[in-house]
Motif scaffolding. Structure first.
Motif, mmCIF file in Angstrom:
data_model
loop_
_atom_site.group_PDB
_atom_site.id
_atom_site.type_symbol
_atom_site.label_atom_id
_atom_site.label_comp_id
_atom_site.label_asym_id
_atom_site.label_seq_id
_atom_site.Cartn_x
_atom_site.Cartn_y
_atom_site.Cartn_z
ATOM 1 N N LEU A 97 -4.028 0.700 -5.399
ATOM 2 C CA LEU A 97 -2.565 0.036 -6.166
ATOM 3 C C LEU A 97 -1.584 1.039 -6.165
ATOM 4 O O LEU A 97 -0.163 0.506 -5.955
ATOM 5 C CB LEU A 97 -3.676 -0.907 -7.464
ATOM 6 C CG LEU A 97 -4.313 -1.449 -7.629
ATOM 7 C CD1 LEU A 97 -4.660 -1.811 -9.472
ATOM 8 C CD2 LEU A 97 -4.264 -2.757 -7.422
ATOM 9 N N ARG A 98 -2.449 1.981 -6.689
ATOM 10 C CA ARG A 98 -0.383 3.009 -6.510
ATOM 11 C C ARG A 98 -0.063 3.183 -5.218
ATOM 12 O O ARG A 98 0.906 3.171 -5.038
ATOM 13 C CB ARG A 98 -0.996 4.448 -7.185
ATOM 14 C CG ARG A 98 0.055 5.328 -7.726
ATOM 15 C CD ARG A 98 -0.776 7.032 -8.512
ATOM 16 N NE ARG A 98 0.501 6.834 -8.580
ATOM 17 C CZ ARG A 98 0.157 7.801 -10.199
ATOM 18 N NH1 ARG A 98 -0.893 8.071 -10.759
ATOM 19 N NH2 ARG A 98 2.201 8.182 -10.053
ATOM 20 N N GLU A 99 -1.017 3.387 -4.206
ATOM 21 C CA GLU A 99 -0.993 3.623 -3.153
ATOM 22 C C GLU A 99 -0.084 2.638 -2.008
ATOM 23 O O GLU A 99 1.391 2.285 -1.307
ATOM 24 C CB GLU A 99 -1.792 4.637 -1.942
ATOM 25 C CG GLU A 99 -1.470 4.408 -0.477
ATOM 26 C CD GLU A 99 -2.465 4.582 0.268
ATOM 27 O OE1 GLU A 99 -2.801 4.826 1.916
ATOM 28 O OE2 GLU A 99 -3.759 5.078 -0.527
ATOM 29 N N HIS A 100 -0.846 1.165 -2.407
ATOM 30 C CA HIS A 100 -0.351 0.412 -1.767
ATOM 31 C C HIS A 100 0.622 -1.029 -2.131
ATOM 32 O O HIS A 100 1.454 -1.429 -1.545
ATOM 33 C CB HIS A 100 -1.509 -0.762 -1.378
ATOM 34 C CG HIS A 100 -1.180 -2.358 0.133
ATOM 35 N ND1 HIS A 100 -0.385 -1.948 0.855
ATOM 36 C CD2 HIS A 100 -1.967 -2.650 -1.202
ATOM 37 C CE1 HIS A 100 -0.391 -3.511 1.168
ATOM 38 N NE2 HIS A 100 -1.007 -4.023 -0.798
ATOM 39 N N GLY A 101 1.361 -0.478 -3.631
ATOM 40 C CA GLY A 101 1.936 -1.034 -4.374
ATOM 41 C C GLY A 101 1.026 -2.524 -4.560
ATOM 42 O O GLY A 101 1.375 -3.222 -4.151
ATOM 43 N N GLY A 102 0.181 -2.646 -5.165
ATOM 44 C CA GLY A 102 -0.830 -3.261 -5.670
ATOM 45 C C GLY A 102 -0.909 -3.466 -7.070
ATOM 46 O O GLY A 102 -0.434 -2.390 -7.930
#
Length: 525
Positions: free
Chosen positions: A444-449
């Motif tokens: 979520l942090r890396e991808h934007g979720g």
């Protein structure tokens, strides 16, 4: 047998759609203990509304109607072979009419039978007795809470509690640990049945049979009665709360039974049941097959306490008022309306504690779909999409498909896949229950979720938000596992894991473990 089959069908419908009176009273008591202006208070209010909706619409309280389990006492000479045929026919009918979800899946191929029949399904236990009537009891226990069942072999080392020995105090520790490990994944606030002794099989059977006791009965064994009371007082001090949001009410009932064991074995088996505690029973005239009495108080006689009106705006109000509970500073929780598909920029602005009200299309996805998407393309464009962990109850007529029940399923099962699937297809939001683990949080942090928690078991509440079925893919997976494309309006859920590395679930688990450790010292000597 025709009248007997109709009686079984009535029992199934009542069990699936109408919680019994003792369970309703326990939920009312739990709701009175929670602050309305918190996420846990909101969850209790939503639960109450859902119970009323299910009763009024004669629809499943929760979309996961579990594995129907019948315990039947019959007079000597009763034809159990014909009774079993009639029970299976009634289960087929109830499934076809949307009172049960098709839940019977081949363990090797994954194929869904579609009618809840198959090897081992439904579960039917017969026992003869000397009375002249038939006593038939049914429990519908969903997979989310079934997965939180747990069995201990004493002595054992337990996280937070240390060594549990082969005595009453060791049993006490096992039960507390069982409540702790369930967190919100079993749709707390829940009920537990505990079986002490037996072997690995009979211990679990004993535990599940405890769930057929009424919530307010008194254990005839003074030691077990004292243990039940202690667990009810102590478990609600762990701070896990309804849906694992943190709060005052984690457990609504505890029933303990004991059987003899082998000298070499000492098992403590715990059957965890969600708040949607669906069990009922009937006395049936052995000559006519007709119902002569209901064995538990029917729910229609006990009202559930709920606000006159409740919708997305109530979820928003509770979410905002609960801002101080979230990792974000008080006052920063907000209500945000999002039209799907959503963008990374929109998602990066969300924080734990925010309430999101979705409009547009959601796509359901469970175990079979996530496994498939790891190695295949998606049938629709999922860039900016929202995935809903849900296995709905669906009915089809000449006008098309209709959603009969659509609450969230337990999300942690998708932990091995979720982060990879989100990044592969550009999915921005996932809705489920119970939270997810560190792999998903990192993605979520890396991808934007973002991960959002819906209220577990609120199948009617969320079905009302679904305005249209746009289509379906992968029907070969079975109705619960198919990918349904649903048009929604006013579908509200609370952000519990965001793109900044914050997780409400992680915080509640750490806090409850610290509180669990306070009960390490012996109590029963």
């Amino acid at each position: 047998m025709r009248q007997f089959e109709e009686s079984v069908y009535q029992l199934i419908v009542e069990t699936s759609t109408n919680l019994p009176g003792d369970v309703r009273r326990a939920i009312n008591l739990g709701r009175s203990m929670e602050n309305r202006a918190t996420r846990a208070g909101l969850a209790m209010s939503t639960i109450s509304r859902n119970i009323k909706m299910a009763e009024e619409q004669v629809s499943p309280i929760c979309q996961d109607t579990g594995m129907p389990t019948f315990i039947i006492h019959t007079p000597v000479g009763a034809n159990q072979i014909e009774m079993k045929r009639a029970i299976k026919s009634a289960v087929q009918r109830a499934t076809k009419e949307g009172k049960l979800r098709s839940n019977s899946v081949d363990s090797l191929t994954g194929a869904n039978s579609g009618d809840n029949l198959g090897p081992g399904t439904p579960v039917i236990h017969f026992e003869q007795w000397e009375n002249d009537f038939i006593d038939m009891r049914l429990i519908l226990k969903g997979g989310g809470c079934e997965n939180k069942n747990i069995q201990y072999s004493l002595p054992a080392e337990l996280e937070g509690l240390g060594r549990a020995g082969r005595d009453l105090d060791g049993i006490r520790k096992c039960i507390l640990h069982a409540v702790y490990q369930a967190q919100g994944q079993g749709c707390s606030a829940g009920f537990i049945g505990v079986g002490i002794g037996g072997d690995r099989t009979t211990g679990y059977e004993l535990a599940k049979r405890q769930l057929f006791r009424t919530v307010d009965d008194v254990n005839p064994n003074p030691d077990l009665d004292r243990l039940e009371q202690y667990i009810m007082e102590t478990a609600n001090q762990l701070g896990i709360g309804t849906m694992g949001f943190g709060g005052e009410v984690t457990l609504l009932g505890c029933k303990v039974g004991a059987e003899n064991r082998l000298p070499a074995s000492f098992f403590v088996s715990v059957a965890y049941n969600c708040w949607a505690f669906r069990r009922q029973g009937v006395a049936i005239d052995a000559a006519t097959g007709a119902i002569s009495d209901w064995l538990y108080e029917r729910g229609s006689g006990v009202s559930v306490e709920e606000p006159a009106e409740q919708g997305a705006e109530d979820i928003a109000a509770a979410g905002i008022a609960a801002g101080a509970e979230a990792s974000a500073p008080a006052g920063q929780s907000r209500e945000i309306v999002l039209q799907t598909p959503v963008t990374e920029e929109q998602i990066r602005q969300l924080r734990v504690g925010d309430v999101v009200v979705f409009k547009g299309e959601l796509h359901t996805g469970r175990d079979a779909l996530h496994k498939y998407l790891m190695d295949h393309d998606a049938p629709v464009d999922l860039n900016g999409a929202v995935i809903y962990h849900c296995g709905p109850v669906m009915l089809k007529d000449e006008a098309g498909w209709h959603v009969k029940a659509a609450g969230p399923t337990t999300s942690i099962r998708e932990e091995p896949y979720q982060g990879d699937v989100m990044k592969k297809f550009g999915i921005r939001a996932v809705i489920g229950k119970g939270g997810m683990g560190p792999k998903t949080l990192a993605a979520l942090r890396e991808h934007g979720g973002v991960y959002l928690n819906a209220i577990g078991g609120a199948a009617q509440y969320y079905a009302e938000c679904i305005k249209k079925v746009n289509g379906v893919d992968f029907m070969e997976f079975g109705v619960p596992e198919a990918m349904w494309h649903l048009e929604v309006d006013g579908f509200a859920a609370i952000v519990t894991m965001d793109s900044h590395g914050d997780s409400l679930h992680e915080g509640v688990e750490k806090d409850s473990l610290a509180k669990l450790s306070a009960f390490k010292e012996p109590v029963f000597k």
